[in-house]
Design a protein around this motif. Structure first.
Motif, PDB file in Angstrom:
ATOM      1  N   ILE A 178      18.790  93.046  91.369  1.00  0.00           N
ATOM      2  CA  ILE A 178      17.426  92.698  90.695  1.00  0.00           C
ATOM      3  C   ILE A 178      16.252  93.432  90.998  1.00  0.00           C
ATOM      4  N   GLY A 179      16.460  94.030  92.046  1.00  0.00           N
ATOM      5  CA  GLY A 179      15.222  95.092  92.662  1.00  0.00           C
ATOM      6  C   GLY A 179      15.313  96.131  91.769  1.00  0.00           C
ATOM      7  N   GLU A 180      16.183  96.507  90.851  1.00  0.00           N
ATOM      8  CA  GLU A 180      16.176  98.045  90.107  1.00  0.00           C
ATOM      9  C   GLU A 180      15.341  97.408  88.654  1.00  0.00           C
ATOM     10  N   LEU A 181      14.859  96.231  88.657  1.00  0.00           N
ATOM     11  CA  LEU A 181      14.144  96.080  87.313  1.00  0.00           C
ATOM     12  C   LEU A 181      12.932  96.495  87.219  1.00  0.00           C
ATOM     13  N   PRO A 182      12.414  97.260  86.375  1.00  0.00           N
ATOM     14  CA  PRO A 182      10.962  97.826  86.425  1.00  0.00           C
ATOM     15  C   PRO A 182      10.085  96.454  86.053  1.00  0.00           C
ATOM     16  N   LEU A 183       8.696  96.892  86.608  1.00  0.00           N
ATOM     17  CA  LEU A 183       7.647  95.703  86.327  1.00  0.00           C
ATOM     18  C   LEU A 183       7.596  95.115  85.300  1.00  0.00           C
ATOM     19  N   SER A 184       7.642  95.989  84.212  1.00  0.00           N
ATOM     20  CA  SER A 184       7.401  95.380  82.704  1.00  0.00           C
ATOM     21  C   SER A 184       8.605  94.272  82.617  1.00  0.00           C
ATOM     22  N   ALA A 185       9.623  94.494  82.958  1.00  0.00           N
ATOM     23  CA  ALA A 185      10.853  93.549  82.702  1.00  0.00           C
ATOM     24  C   ALA A 185      10.735  92.277  83.640  1.00  0.00           C
ATOM     25  N   GLN A 186      10.245  92.587  84.946  1.00  0.00           N
ATOM     26  CA  GLN A 186       9.936  91.552  85.716  1.00  0.00           C
ATOM     27  C   GLN A 186       9.310  90.352  85.210  1.00  0.00           C
ATOM     28  N   VAL A 187       8.098  91.147  84.398  1.00  0.00           N
ATOM     29  CA  VAL A 187       7.117  89.805  83.886  1.00  0.00           C
ATOM     30  C   VAL A 187       7.803  88.981  82.871  1.00  0.00           C
ATOM     31  N   ARG A 188       8.557  89.385  82.060  1.00  0.00           N
ATOM     32  CA  ARG A 188       9.284  88.706  81.138  1.00  0.00           C
ATOM     33  C   ARG A 188      10.221  87.756  81.631  1.00  0.00           C
ATOM     34  N   LEU A 189      11.264  88.552  82.975  1.00  0.00           N
ATOM     35  CA  LEU A 189      11.928  87.389  83.393  1.00  0.00           C
ATOM     36  C   LEU A 189      11.284  86.257  84.258  1.00  0.00           C
ATOM     37  N   LEU A 190      10.067  86.599  84.658  1.00  0.00           N
ATOM     38  CA  LEU A 190       9.329  85.411  85.350  1.00  0.00           C
ATOM     39  C   LEU A 190       9.125  84.390  84.314  1.00  0.00           C
ATOM     40  N   ARG A 191       8.813  84.682  83.248  1.00  0.00           N
ATOM     41  CA  ARG A 191       8.369  83.838  81.848  1.00  0.00           C
ATOM     42  C   ARG A 191       9.844  83.074  81.667  1.00  0.00           C
ATOM     43  N   VAL A 192      10.813  83.663  81.493  1.00  0.00           N
ATOM     44  CA  VAL A 192      12.069  83.002  81.498  1.00  0.00           C
ATOM     45  C   VAL A 192      12.231  81.651  82.428  1.00  0.00           C
ATOM     46  N   LEU A 193      12.099  82.237  83.843  1.00  0.00           N
ATOM     47  CA  LEU A 193      12.340  81.401  84.868  1.00  0.00           C
ATOM     48  C   LEU A 193      11.358  80.054  84.800  1.00  0.00           C
ATOM     49  N   GLN A 194      10.240  80.504  84.424  1.00  0.00           N
ATOM     50  CA  GLN A 194       9.139  79.409  84.358  1.00  0.00           C
ATOM     51  C   GLN A 194       9.198  78.322  83.106  1.00  0.00           C
ATOM     52  N   ASN A 195       9.759  79.011  81.871  1.00  0.00           N
ATOM     53  CA  ASN A 195       9.544  78.237  80.729  1.00  0.00           C
ATOM     54  C   ASN A 195      11.221  77.682  80.390  1.00  0.00           C
ATOM     55  N   SER A 196      12.018  78.363  80.962  1.00  0.00           N
ATOM     56  CA  SER A 196      13.395  77.991  80.556  1.00  0.00           C
ATOM     57  C   SER A 196      13.875  78.096  79.066  1.00  0.00           C
ATOM     58  N   SER A 197      13.299  79.159  78.683  1.00  0.00           N
ATOM     59  CA  SER A 197      13.186  79.726  77.237  1.00  0.00           C
ATOM     60  C   SER A 197      13.089  81.167  77.005  1.00  0.00           C
ATOM     61  N   ILE A 198      13.799  81.687  75.985  1.00  0.00           N
ATOM     62  CA  ILE A 198      13.670  83.131  75.545  1.00  0.00           C
ATOM     63  C   ILE A 198      13.112  83.312  74.313  1.00  0.00           C
ATOM     64  N   ARG A 229       7.159  91.920  91.964  1.00  0.00           N
ATOM     65  CA  ARG A 229       6.264  91.150  91.707  1.00  0.00           C
ATOM     66  C   ARG A 229       6.410  89.858  92.750  1.00  0.00           C
ATOM     67  N   GLU A 230       5.141  89.616  93.216  1.00  0.00           N
ATOM     68  CA  GLU A 230       5.148  88.438  94.495  1.00  0.00           C
ATOM     69  C   GLU A 230       5.740  87.302  93.575  1.00  0.00           C
ATOM     70  N   ASP A 231       5.280  86.968  92.607  1.00  0.00           N
ATOM     71  CA  ASP A 231       5.452  85.487  92.031  1.00  0.00           C
ATOM     72  C   ASP A 231       6.934  85.582  91.689  1.00  0.00           C
ATOM     73  N   LEU A 232       7.561  86.408  91.233  1.00  0.00           N
ATOM     74  CA  LEU A 232       9.028  86.627  90.689  1.00  0.00           C
ATOM     75  C   LEU A 232       9.630  86.468  92.134  1.00  0.00           C
ATOM     76  N   TRP A 233       9.427  86.911  93.365  1.00  0.00           N
ATOM     77  CA  TRP A 233       9.861  87.049  94.506  1.00  0.00           C
ATOM     78  C   TRP A 233       9.942  85.267  94.921  1.00  0.00           C
ATOM     79  N   TYR A 234       8.975  84.817  95.095  1.00  0.00           N
ATOM     80  CA  TYR A 234       8.853  83.581  95.272  1.00  0.00           C
ATOM     81  C   TYR A 234       9.788  82.558  94.311  1.00  0.00           C
ATOM     82  N   ARG A 235       9.847  82.883  93.127  1.00  0.00           N
ATOM     83  CA  ARG A 235      10.578  82.127  91.891  1.00  0.00           C
ATOM     84  C   ARG A 235      11.952  82.395  92.464  1.00  0.00           C
ATOM     85  N   LEU A 236      12.538  83.571  92.650  1.00  0.00           N
ATOM     86  CA  LEU A 236      13.881  83.665  92.888  1.00  0.00           C
ATOM     87  C   LEU A 236      14.375  83.372  94.436  1.00  0.00           C
ATOM     88  N   ALA A 237      13.558  83.495  95.348  1.00  0.00           N
ATOM     89  CA  ALA A 237      14.077  83.246  96.707  1.00  0.00           C
ATOM     90  C   ALA A 237      13.747  81.869  97.221  1.00  0.00           C
TER      91      ALA A 237
END
Length: 508
Positions: free
Chosen positions: A291-311, A344-352
């Motif tokens: 997961i650490g290999e994802l670029p920042l731009s993709a991390q933003v979109r992944l965070l949105r998926v985890l928050q909203n449970s939708s794509i 991203r710090e917010d993605l870190w907290y969402r995953l960990a």
């Protein structure tokens, strides 16, 4: 005379279900009429490019064989010629390219031979060779006597081959049964679940039934995917999809379409709608490796998926709701990456939400014998070995004492290389013992490889190297200097001394 000879010879060939016993009886009868010193039987295996000897009988013995002789493509072409005679007299085998190469490897003193081809359904099976240790021993009369035996010899050879295949199948079933018995002591397919991974499996049991995100951390090759499989298998999603995604293997330009899918016409070449990895995993689990290999731009979109449970698919407008469980894994220090603004710090907290640390193989050496047995069984099946190659105690000791910088993945590679070199065993691992890498053991009992051979001949000032190493330590600890897990503790130096060195080097 021919009829009586044929009747007696056939009676000998059919006198026993054992090919060797039948050939022994046949040889004792035939040698009264032919000047032979023995009989051999071999088959041609085009799928392997070799000749396999099955049996050999002479005055001293009648033995079953399983010896292969590799032949050249030119020799194979000769054997595949459809107009080859059923029986041939070769009174000087040096004049025959194939026989002159193959036969002496079993019978060095062979000089002349009568070859009787065995054929089944127009397929060349192999030959029966009636040989002499002297040249020019055979006449057309001898060939006429034994040619009628072709069908009987072909039949008993075919039955013998079938019996050998059944025996191999029974041996394979026995090995599989042993493997299944051992699997009963490896819960959820995790070797070491009751040993070095016991603490990890306690965490797995605690989290499996929940839908909480899991972050697994550990060195490359330590088995993070195996633990992810165990979490999914123990969850209520066990019968649903388990999709594995290597985030580091997806080009940045394709990340959106691979993860979230796309609509028809979204871009050139998008001829139909395609479901992405998240949609494929709907109802089940998605495993985001590296997961650490994802670029920042993709991390933003992944965070949105985890928050909203939708794509939203690429080129689409409608949201696709998901019921999905996320397991992420990395060998990198995400906390240090957060400090460096590369994660991203917010993605870190969402995953960990529930981190699991997977120990390196050198931290669970008690599991090495179990892993060795497990992977030898796997590789034996892969290479179609009839029996498992052995590992002698002194060789197992070499494996136990090695530092395993590549962890379980390296262990598999080492075992595979050893089996390729000596498929019948015993396996040897002297190469590991001879490696010149220098090992340093820390106070915490960790083994770290320091390999100067990776450095060039051009050296830099020592203070420059110290500066670089301290900077690296500060990145790993996320800028933490003091306290547990701080740079001073990891470098085994007094915090005040380290701070003084950093000031001197211009690092603070």
């Amino acid at each position: 005379m021919k009829e009586q000879f044929y009747y007696q010879a056939t009676h000998c060939l059919c006198s026993s279900l054992s090919l060797e016993v039948a050939l022994q009886s046949y040889y004792e009868f035939v040698k009264q009429y032919l000047p032979i010193d023995g009989i051999f039987l071999n088959i041609y295996r085009p799928e392997h490019g070799d000749i396999q000897f099955l049996s050999h009988v002479n005055e001293q013995q009648a033995v079953a064989l399983d010896r292969q002789v590799k032949i050249s493509p030119e020799m194979e072409a000769v054997l595949q010629e459809t107009d080859r005679p059923v029986i041939r007299i070769i009174n000087d085998i040096s004049l025959d390219k194939v026989t002159g190469f193959v036969a002496p490897q079993l019978i060095p003193e062979i000089a002349s031979v009568v070859l009787l081809r065995m054929v089944s359904s127009d397929t060349h099976l192999g030959v029966v060779g009636f040989y002499s240790k002297k040249k020019a021993q055979f006449k057309p009369l001898h060939a006429d006597l034994i040619e009628p035996h072709k069908d009987t010899l072909s039949l008993i050879t075919a039955f013998n081959l079938r019996g050998r295949n059944l025996l191999r199948a029974n041996q394979a079933l026995s090995l599989e049964n042993d493997s299944l018995k051992r699997a009963m002591f490896c819960p959820d397919g995790v070797v070491g679940a009751e040993g070095g991974l016991k603490k990890v499996m306690v965490q797995v049991d605690a989290i499996a039934a929940l839908n909480t995100s899991v972050l697994m951390q550990g060195e490359t090759g330590c088995g993070k995917e195996v633990i992810a499989n165990a979490i999914h298998a123990k969850s209520n999603r066990a019968g649903k999809p388990f999709i594995k995604v290597n985030c580091g293997a997806i080009p940045e330009t394709l990340i959106d379409s691979e993860l979230f899918g796309y609509e028809k016409g979204a871009f050139t070449g998008a001829e139909t709608r395609k479901a992405g990895y998240f949609e494929q995993a709907n109802g089940g689990t998605i495993f985001l490796d590296e997961i650490g290999e994802l670029p920042l731009s993709a991390q933003v979109r992944l965070l949105r998926v985890l928050q909203n449970s939708s794509i939203t698919r690429v080129g689409g407008y409608e949201n696709v709701d998901l019921d999905i469980r996320v397991i992420a894994a990395t060998h990198r220090n995400l906390q240090a990456m957060v400090h460096e603004k590369t994660f991203r710090e917010d993605l870190w907290y969402r995953l960990a939400v529930f981190p699991i640390d997977i120990p390196a193989l050198r931290q669970r050496r008690s599991d090495i014998p179990l892993l060795v047995q497990h992977f030898i069984e796997m590789l034996a099946a892969k290479f179609n070995l009839e029996k498992l190659p052995r590992v002698m105690p002194e060789q197992l000791s070499i494996l136990n004492n090695y530092s395993w910088p590549g962890n379980v993945r390296e262990l598999i590679n080492v075992l595979e290389r050893a089996i390729i070199q000596k498929p019948r065993g015993p396996l040897t691992f002297d190469l590991l013992q001879a490696q010149s890498d220098e090992e340093v053991t820390t106070k915490a009992g960790q083994t770290i490889i320091v390999d100067p051979s990776h450095a060039s001949d051009k050296l830099v000032p020592l203070e420059t190297m110290i500066s670089k190493y301290i900077s690296h330590a500060m990145r790993i600890t996320g800028g933490k200097l003091y306290g547990p897990g701080g740079a001073a503790e990891l470098l085994d130096i007094n915090p005040n001394t380290l701070k003084s060195k950093m000031k001197k080097l211009g690092l603070c």
